[in-house]
Design a protein around this motif. Structure first.
Motif, mmCIF file in Angstrom:
data_model
loop_
_atom_site.group_PDB
_atom_site.id
_atom_site.type_symbol
_atom_site.label_atom_id
_atom_site.label_comp_id
_atom_site.label_asym_id
_atom_site.label_seq_id
_atom_site.Cartn_x
_atom_site.Cartn_y
_atom_site.Cartn_z
ATOM 1 N N ALA A 20 38.038 37.286 20.859
ATOM 2 C CA ALA A 20 39.321 37.110 20.184
ATOM 3 C C ALA A 20 39.279 37.650 18.758
ATOM 4 O O ALA A 20 40.314 38.043 18.213
ATOM 5 N N MET A 61 48.806 37.067 27.713
ATOM 6 C CA MET A 61 47.368 37.207 27.464
ATOM 7 C C MET A 61 46.632 35.985 28.009
ATOM 8 O O MET A 61 46.964 34.850 27.675
ATOM 9 N N ASP A 99 36.366 31.904 21.333
ATOM 10 C CA ASP A 99 37.593 32.358 21.980
ATOM 11 C C ASP A 99 37.399 33.761 22.557
ATOM 12 O O ASP A 99 36.916 34.665 21.867
ATOM 13 N N GLN A 117 37.582 30.259 26.757
ATOM 14 C CA GLN A 117 36.463 30.005 25.839
ATOM 15 C C GLN A 117 35.160 30.106 26.598
ATOM 16 O O GLN A 117 35.078 29.708 27.760
ATOM 17 N N TYR A 131 46.115 38.617 18.521
ATOM 18 C CA TYR A 131 45.614 37.464 19.285
ATOM 19 C C TYR A 131 46.720 36.417 19.380
ATOM 20 O O TYR A 131 46.975 35.846 20.430
ATOM 21 N N ASP A 132 47.383 36.209 18.259
ATOM 22 C CA ASP A 132 48.493 35.260 18.275
ATOM 23 C C ASP A 132 49.797 35.928 18.683
ATOM 24 O O ASP A 132 50.654 35.307 19.288
ATOM 25 N N TRP A 185 40.880 40.920 18.085
ATOM 26 C CA TRP A 185 42.328 40.843 18.254
ATOM 27 C C TRP A 185 42.980 40.060 17.112
ATOM 28 O O TRP A 185 44.174 40.197 16.865
ATOM 29 N N ARG A 186 42.180 39.256 16.427
ATOM 30 C CA ARG A 186 42.722 38.574 15.240
ATOM 31 C C ARG A 186 42.896 39.590 14.121
ATOM 32 O O ARG A 186 43.830 39.509 13.327
ATOM 33 N N ARG A 230 43.765 33.665 27.884
ATOM 34 C CA ARG A 230 42.764 33.272 26.889
ATOM 35 C C ARG A 230 41.778 32.298 27.507
ATOM 36 O O ARG A 230 42.133 31.508 28.382
ATOM 37 N N LEU A 243 39.212 36.663 25.635
ATOM 38 C CA LEU A 243 40.438 36.955 26.376
ATOM 39 C C LEU A 243 40.145 38.042 27.397
ATOM 40 O O LEU A 243 39.156 38.771 27.275
#
Ligand code: ATP
Ligand code: MG
Length: 446
Positions: A77, A93, A103, A97, A86-87, A80-81, A95, A105
């Motif tokens: 993640a 998406m 995190d 863990q 990511y958000d 992607w942040r 997601r 994906l």
């Protein structure tokens, strides 16, 4: 391949869950099996066609100098942040863990991953232009997966990313992709019309979708019927030639062709009335130029050769490889089953033995099989101890474009029967001539 030794679980009954013909035939012909909503197992026949489509994509990308590689489906993640997606990406998406609580994906697309590889390894304008791509499974948690492989949750996509120093170079990459896509679809026996599209959340001014016209398509499209007269054909393309690629882009995109998202009623009204068409289409690909959107966010920067640094201009380009199977069947079938275009057929021809166990018929089939195989062709020999009707039914359903029928009566006169799946035309001819004809048909195709 001998059918008695193959794994072809053809269904007798019509699957009730299938709402469109391609989905129904893919299930009936034993090409796919649903594993869970929008997720499919690819059975041997379906897998074979999928591989053929992949090969065509690879070959056409290679001609343009685009370079194949492979990225992971499970991604961290963190990357992607950095891009903010990511958000931002939303519910599609998937997601998850890992055991350490990190995190992760399942990649729905791969702009971040490719940009990360680029920024870690490329620092100079001298390494540009560069286009990297992959053919890899994607996952999008679609609200309403449907129509089989057409709108799956897990699906196979070719996704490519160009990295260029200037906007002009990146637009050349955009044009280059248009040319390669048109060639790719034509080799698959499809006409996919480039249509001006809406760039949506990716942003940017330049994007075209490629649509195959079909009644079951999910998009409403508006076009000038003259666009359906243009073909790439066999023309020679110099992919380094900006002007030539631009001219092809203009030729294919200057007539009116838009989806409902970009439709402009006033512009459409200017198309001669007898050429205005409204129809439905299946989106089989899309190309984008989005400038420095991701390169700035992720720091994909190179020496510009003038003592400065420049964020690279990028675009991304996708082909729905698994969706294409459905699109091809939607465009090419009849009430008996699939009709594969020669360029993508899982086997080049079928051999039907009308009297399995008859020494002469068995020997003739074996000899046809050996001759075709020696020429590099792949026949599917129905050597089962079944009635002729059942054998024809299977061949018609799985859609091999050519069938050779061998029986004692014909062999007495020294002939077998060659049948076109598309036209139903039959021709009696000596076995060697049937082989030569089939070899001829496939010359230059695969
Ligand atoms: P759509 O509008 O159909 O949801 P998209 O525009 O979101 O597709 P892109 O991001 O442009 O899709 O992906 C490139 C190609 O991947 C599409 O043109 C399409 O052919 C294919 N594709 C996208 N989503 C799916 C899906 N859920 N199942 C199968 N193929 C898909
Ligand atoms: Mg799209």
């Amino acid at each position: 391949m001998r059918l008695s030794r193959y794994f072809l679980p053809v269904l007798k009954e019509t699957p009730r869950e299938a709402q469109i013909v391609s989905h129904r035939y893919m299930l009936q012909a034993g090409m796919i099996k649903q594993a869970s909503a929008g997720i499919y197992s690819w059975l041997p026949l379906g897998f074979k066609v999928l591989r053929k489509l992949e090969n065509i994509v690879h070959e056409e990308q290679a001609k343009a100098g685009h370079i194949a590689m492979l990225m992971p489906t499970l991604q961290s993640a963190d990357l992607w942040r950095e891009s903010g997606r990511y958000d931002g990406y939303g519910e599609e998406m998937l997601r998850m863990q890992d055991r350490h609580g990190r995190d992760m994906l399942f990649s729905p697309t791969a702009e971040e991953m490719f940009t990360d590889v680029f920024r870690a390894n490329v620092g100079s304008y001298k390494d540009l232009p560069l286009t990297l791509y992959q053919i890899q499974w994607k996952f999008r948690d679609e609200v309403r997966p449907r129509f089989g492989v057409m709108r799956g949750r897990e699906f196979l996509m070719k996704d490519g990313y160009n990295f260029d120093l200037t906007k002009e170079d990146a637009l050349h990459a955009y044009n280059r992709h248009l040319v390669t896509y048109l060639r790719t679809y034509e080799r698959m026996g499809l006409q996919a019309i480039p249509m001006r599209a809406d760039s949506g959340p990716i942003g940017g001014d330049y994007t075209h979708e490629f649509l195959v016209l079909a009644e079951t398509g999910e998009s409403e499209v508006f076009y000038d019927s003259a666009v359906t007269d243009i073909r790439m054909g066999e023309r020679d393309v110099d992919f380094d030639n900006h002007d030539q690629c631009q001219a092809i882009m203009d030729e294919f995109t200057s007539l009116y062709a838009r989806t409902d998202e970009t439709h402009d009623a006033d512009l459409f009204a200017k198309v001669p009335a007898d050429r205005q068409r409204t129809a439905r289409g299946i989106e089989v690909g899309q190309i984008f130029y989005f400038g420095t959107l991701y390169s700035e966010k992720l720091g994909a920067v190179v020496d510009d050769g003038k003592g400065g640094k420049a964020a690279v201009h990028m675009g991304s380009h996708g082909i729905g490889v698994s969706r294409l199977l459905g699109a091809i069947i939607e465009a090419s079938h009849d009430d008996k089953g699939i009709i594969w275009p020669e360029g993508v057929t899982p086997f080049h021809c079928g051999i039907v033995n009308l009297k399995q166990g008859d020494n002469e018929a068995d020997a003739a089939c074996q000899s046809l099989y050996d001759s075709l195989t020696a020429l590099g062709l792949e026949p599917l020999y129905d050597d089962r101890d079944e009635r002729a009707g059942a054998k024809f039914g299977t061949m018609d359903m799985i859609g091999l474009p050519w069938r050779v029928t061998v029986g004692p009566r014909g062999l007495k006169n020294g002939v077998v029967e060659l049948t076109s799946r598309r036209t139903g035309d039959n021709e009696e001819l000596p076995p060697e001539q049937a082989v030569a004809r089939i070899a001829d048909i496939y010359r230059g195709i695969s």
